[in-house]
Design an enzyme around this catalytic site. Sequence first.
Site, PDB file in Angstrom:
ATOM      1  N   GLY A  50     -19.745 -26.728  14.259  1.00 57.44           N
ATOM      2  CA  GLY A  50     -18.874 -25.807  15.004  1.00 57.44           C
ATOM      3  C   GLY A  50     -19.374 -24.387  15.196  1.00 57.44           C
ATOM      4  CG  ASP A 108      -6.757 -25.495   9.796  1.00 60.00           C
ATOM      5  OD1 ASP A 108      -5.674 -24.923   9.662  1.00 60.00           O
ATOM      6  OD2 ASP A 108      -6.842 -26.673  10.210  1.00 60.00           O
ATOM      7  CE  LYS A 136      -6.228 -23.650  13.762  1.00 59.74           C
ATOM      8  NZ  LYS A 136      -6.134 -25.125  13.791  1.00 59.74           N
ATOM      9  CG  PHE A 157      -6.750 -29.029  17.521  1.00 63.26           C
ATOM     10  CD1 PHE A 157      -7.295 -29.130  16.243  1.00 63.26           C
ATOM     11  CD2 PHE A 157      -7.492 -29.487  18.603  1.00 63.26           C
ATOM     12  CE1 PHE A 157      -8.554 -29.668  16.059  1.00 63.26           C
ATOM     13  CE2 PHE A 157      -8.754 -30.031  18.422  1.00 63.26           C
ATOM     14  CZ  PHE A 157      -9.281 -30.123  17.149  1.00 63.26           C
ATOM     15  CG  ASP A 164     -15.340 -31.251  17.242  1.00 61.17           C
ATOM     16  OD1 ASP A 164     -15.215 -30.384  16.357  1.00 61.17           O
ATOM     17  OD2 ASP A 164     -15.176 -32.462  17.016  1.00 61.17           O
ATOM     18  NE  ARG A 170     -19.413 -30.415  18.065  1.00 60.83           N
ATOM     19  CZ  ARG A 170     -18.720 -30.187  16.957  1.00 60.83           C
ATOM     20  NH1 ARG A 170     -18.258 -28.986  16.715  1.00 60.83           N
ATOM     21  NH2 ARG A 170     -18.476 -31.164  16.101  1.00 60.83           N
TER      22      ARG A 170
END
Length: 180
Positions: A50, A108, A136, A157, A164, A170
């Site tokens: 990511g 997250d 988050k 999300f 992704d 991506r």
Amino acid sequence: MEKTVTLNDRTFKVMIPAEKIDRAVAAVAQRINADYGDKERPLFVGVLNGAFMFMSDLIKKIDFNCEISFVKLASYAGTESTGNVECLVGLNNDIAGRHVIIVEDIVDTGRSIAHMYTDLQRRNPASIEVCTLFFKPDSYSERLPIRYRALEIGNEFIVGYGLDYDQLGRNLKDIYVVTE
Ligand code: IMP
Ligand code: MG
């Protein structure tokens, strides 16, 4: 008309345009430049897959001599964190006495970053800080302080700019959010 993309079974719409991401990356890079300019060869450790795009843009804005490396972790399946963090490719560098900056796409629940932090801490670095593109706050449940947060979002999300949905999305240069 609103720009949307379909990835597998879900439709996503633009949430954060590329220009805004670029400004946030520049702002966080400026803080890192101010904090690390006097340190000896800081090491940026990007978390694959990511963080590849964020790392690339961030590092171009860094104005001191530094090294980069990558590790690969996996904890997500679809849009849900599995909770089991797995290290797929580890770090080969000797980080004893080094200033390390972990570069993440998104924090997250914080499980992945906490796992990695503990792992790196055992190798006696001079310091470790975390730089994440997205944070988050409502989902975060670890105590580890996340020093550099380029952008904060809710529990939605998102995909794009390296992030992704089932390995897709991506390549998108804006950030998209899932629609109902
Ligand atoms: P955590 O361990 O719950 O903090 O999850 C961190 C990892 O889950 C991130 O590095 C991402 O790879 C993935 N992730 C978390 N939220 C999202 C999202 O909104 N979109 C895409 N991937 C996400
Ligand atoms: Mg990740």
